[in-house]
Design a protein around this motif. Structure first.
Motif, PDB file in Angstrom:
ATOM      1  N   LEU A   1       0.178  -4.015  13.161  1.00 19.18           N
ATOM      2  CA  LEU A   1      -0.189  -2.554  12.137  1.00 19.18           C
ATOM      3  C   LEU A   1       1.302  -3.205  11.281  1.00 19.18           C
ATOM      4  CD1 LEU A   1      -2.116   0.053  14.230  1.00 19.18           C
ATOM      5  CD2 LEU A   1      -2.569  -1.638  12.118  1.00 19.18           C
ATOM      6  N   VAL A   2       2.663  -3.258  11.928  1.00 22.42           N
ATOM      7  CA  VAL A   2       3.539  -3.460  11.101  1.00 22.42           C
ATOM      8  C   VAL A   2       3.686  -4.346   9.934  1.00 22.42           C
ATOM      9  CG1 VAL A   2       5.690  -3.655  10.786  1.00 22.42           C
ATOM     10  CG2 VAL A   2       5.102  -2.793  12.796  1.00 22.42           C
ATOM     11  N   HIS A   3       2.573  -5.267   9.995  1.00 19.26           N
ATOM     12  CA  HIS A   3       1.935  -6.070   8.607  1.00 19.26           C
ATOM     13  C   HIS A   3       1.011  -5.637   8.271  1.00 19.26           C
ATOM     14  CE1 HIS A   3       3.324  -8.571  12.624  1.00 19.26           C
ATOM     15  NE2 HIS A   3       4.304  -9.184  11.568  1.00 19.26           N
ATOM     16  N   VAL A   4       0.605  -4.765   8.598  1.00 16.32           N
ATOM     17  CA  VAL A   4      -0.066  -3.956   7.243  1.00 16.32           C
ATOM     18  C   VAL A   4       0.741  -3.777   6.557  1.00 16.32           C
ATOM     19  CG1 VAL A   4      -2.168  -2.766   7.226  1.00 16.32           C
ATOM     20  CG2 VAL A   4      -2.497  -4.620   9.136  1.00 16.32           C
ATOM     21  N   GLU A   5       1.810  -2.581   6.700  1.00 17.83           N
ATOM     22  CA  GLU A   5       2.279  -1.683   6.133  1.00 17.83           C
ATOM     23  C   GLU A   5       2.952  -2.916   5.277  1.00 17.83           C
ATOM     24  OE1 GLU A   5       4.661   0.211   9.034  1.00 17.83           O
ATOM     25  OE2 GLU A   5       3.179   1.046   9.860  1.00 17.83           O
ATOM     26  N   GLU A   6       3.376  -3.926   5.755  1.00 19.90           N
ATOM     27  CA  GLU A   6       3.790  -4.270   4.610  1.00 19.90           C
ATOM     28  C   GLU A   6       2.897  -5.348   3.514  1.00 19.90           C
ATOM     29  OE1 GLU A   6       5.931  -9.363   4.294  1.00 19.90           O
ATOM     30  OE2 GLU A   6       7.186  -8.182   5.763  1.00 19.90           O
ATOM     31  N   LEU A   7       1.665  -4.899   3.816  1.00 18.44           N
ATOM     32  CA  LEU A   7       0.554  -5.650   3.008  1.00 18.44           C
ATOM     33  C   LEU A   7       0.057  -4.711   1.694  1.00 18.44           C
ATOM     34  CD1 LEU A   7      -2.585  -7.699   5.777  1.00 18.44           C
ATOM     35  CD2 LEU A   7      -0.456  -8.526   4.509  1.00 18.44           C
ATOM     36  N   ALA A   8       0.495  -3.311   2.536  1.00 18.50           N
ATOM     37  CA  ALA A   8       0.177  -1.961   1.752  1.00 18.50           C
ATOM     38  C   ALA A   8       0.995  -1.962   1.020  1.00 18.50           C
ATOM     39  CB  ALA A   8      -0.063  -0.882   2.526  1.00 18.50           C
ATOM     40  N   ALA A   9       2.588  -2.102   0.579  1.00 22.95           N
ATOM     41  CA  ALA A   9       3.556  -2.242   0.148  1.00 22.95           C
ATOM     42  C   ALA A   9       3.333  -3.225  -0.676  1.00 22.95           C
ATOM     43  CB  ALA A   9       4.717  -1.957   1.111  1.00 22.95           C
ATOM     44  N   ASP A  10       2.903  -4.371  -0.301  1.00 17.37           N
ATOM     45  CA  ASP A  10       3.085  -5.513  -1.391  1.00 17.37           C
ATOM     46  C   ASP A  10       1.176  -5.226  -2.495  1.00 17.37           C
ATOM     47  OD1 ASP A  10       4.866  -6.714  -0.332  1.00 17.37           O
ATOM     48  OD2 ASP A  10       3.468  -7.955   0.837  1.00 17.37           O
ATOM     49  N   LEU A  11       0.665  -4.454  -2.039  1.00 20.14           N
ATOM     50  CA  LEU A  11      -0.586  -4.390  -3.027  1.00 20.14           C
ATOM     51  C   LEU A  11       0.433  -2.997  -3.645  1.00 20.14           C
ATOM     52  CD1 LEU A  11      -3.494  -4.088  -3.463  1.00 20.14           C
ATOM     53  CD2 LEU A  11      -3.597  -2.571  -2.196  1.00 20.14           C
ATOM     54  N   LEU A  12       0.675  -2.200  -3.511  1.00 25.46           N
ATOM     55  CA  LEU A  12       1.675  -1.050  -4.046  1.00 25.46           C
ATOM     56  C   LEU A  12       2.021  -1.859  -5.090  1.00 25.46           C
ATOM     57  CD1 LEU A  12       1.870   1.983  -4.660  1.00 25.46           C
ATOM     58  CD2 LEU A  12       3.740   1.613  -2.757  1.00 25.46           C
ATOM     59  N   ALA A  13       3.399  -2.829  -4.872  1.00 30.10           N
ATOM     60  CA  ALA A  13       3.612  -3.502  -5.725  1.00 30.10           C
ATOM     61  C   ALA A  13       2.702  -4.314  -6.847  1.00 30.10           C
ATOM     62  CB  ALA A  13       4.674  -4.426  -5.205  1.00 30.10           C
ATOM     63  N   LEU A  14       2.034  -5.194  -6.464  1.00 28.40           N
ATOM     64  CA  LEU A  14       1.035  -5.190  -7.251  1.00 28.40           C
ATOM     65  C   LEU A  14       0.244  -4.724  -8.451  1.00 28.40           C
ATOM     66  CD1 LEU A  14       0.228  -7.927  -7.562  1.00 28.40           C
ATOM     67  CD2 LEU A  14      -2.001  -7.675  -6.625  1.00 28.40           C
ATOM     68  N   GLN A  15      -0.064  -3.069  -7.680  1.00 34.42           N
ATOM     69  CA  GLN A  15      -0.764  -2.476  -8.617  1.00 34.42           C
ATOM     70  C   GLN A  15       0.341  -2.200  -9.493  1.00 34.42           C
ATOM     71  OE1 GLN A  15      -1.863   0.248  -5.705  1.00 34.42           O
ATOM     72  NE2 GLN A  15      -3.407  -0.240  -6.297  1.00 34.42           N
ATOM     73  N   GLN A  16       1.311  -1.784  -9.374  1.00 37.77           N
ATOM     74  CA  GLN A  16       2.446  -0.933 -10.475  1.00 37.77           C
ATOM     75  C   GLN A  16       3.349  -2.358 -11.621  1.00 37.77           C
ATOM     76  OE1 GLN A  16       5.161   0.404  -7.619  1.00 37.77           O
ATOM     77  NE2 GLN A  16       4.157   2.545  -7.571  1.00 37.77           N
ATOM     78  N   SER A  17       2.726  -3.299 -11.350  1.00 40.04           N
ATOM     79  CA  SER A  17       3.181  -4.837 -11.884  1.00 40.04           C
ATOM     80  C   SER A  17       2.834  -4.605 -13.522  1.00 40.04           C
ATOM     81  CB  SER A  17       2.852  -6.112 -11.777  1.00 40.04           C
ATOM     82  OG  SER A  17       3.011  -6.922 -11.976  1.00 40.04           O
ATOM     83  N   ASN A  18       3.813  -4.635 -14.093  1.00 39.41           N
ATOM     84  CA  ASN A  18       3.583  -5.023 -15.285  1.00 39.41           C
ATOM     85  C   ASN A  18       3.246  -5.960 -16.252  1.00 39.41           C
ATOM     86  OD1 ASN A  18       4.137  -1.918 -15.419  1.00 39.41           O
ATOM     87  ND2 ASN A  18       5.752  -2.079 -15.785  1.00 39.41           N
ATOM     88  N   ASP A  19       4.521  -6.845 -15.980  1.00 38.57           N
ATOM     89  CA  ASP A  19       4.255  -8.908 -16.009  1.00 38.57           C
ATOM     90  C   ASP A  19       2.769  -9.197 -16.065  1.00 38.57           C
ATOM     91  OD1 ASP A  19       4.719 -11.546 -16.459  1.00 38.57           O
ATOM     92  OD2 ASP A  19       6.420  -9.993 -17.536  1.00 38.57           O
ATOM     93  N   ASP A  20       1.950 -10.090 -16.504  1.00 40.39           N
ATOM     94  CA  ASP A  20       1.716 -10.888 -16.279  1.00 40.39           C
ATOM     95  C   ASP A  20       1.909 -11.961 -15.007  1.00 40.39           C
ATOM     96  OD1 ASP A  20      -1.426 -11.055 -16.051  1.00 40.39           O
ATOM     97  OD2 ASP A  20      -1.602 -13.048 -17.642  1.00 40.39           O
TER      98      ASP A  20
END
Length: 105
Positions: free
Chosen positions: A57-76
């Protein structure tokens, strides 16, 4: 695929990984009670994961954080780079969860 479709697919995969991780962590807890879980981390040093933990589950939290970073990405280019890293992690989680499940049989 649009960015939105990609993000929705990633969310679905992470949700599936989350459910499998809950079951796997329960199995790990049971193994620890029997003094059979002797490992200190799910993934070693040569993985894309920054997190080091004996639980999934700790690794799932990292995946969720990475997904959030991806959602906030402005540059292609940033989106593509972050997406590639996240997909590698998701693939690794699925493979590891599957191997763990097989190892329990």
């Amino acid at each position: 695929m649009t960015h939105e479709q990609i993000l929705n697919s990633l969310k679905e995969n992470i949700q599936l990984i989350y459910r499998q991780s809950v079951d796997a962590d329960q199995a790990i807890a049971s193994l620890k009670e029997q003094d059979k879980a002797k490992f200190s981390a799910i993934f070693g040093d040569n993985t894309p994961f920054r997190t080091r933990s004996p639980l999934f589950l700790v690794h799932v939290e990292e995946l969720a954080a990475d997904l959030l970073a991806l959602q906030q990405s402005n540059d292609d280019d940033d989106f593509k780079r972050t997406l590639a890293e996240l997909v590698k992690k998701i693939e690794m989680m699925f493979k590891t969860l599957q191997a763990f499940k097989q190892g329990l049989k």
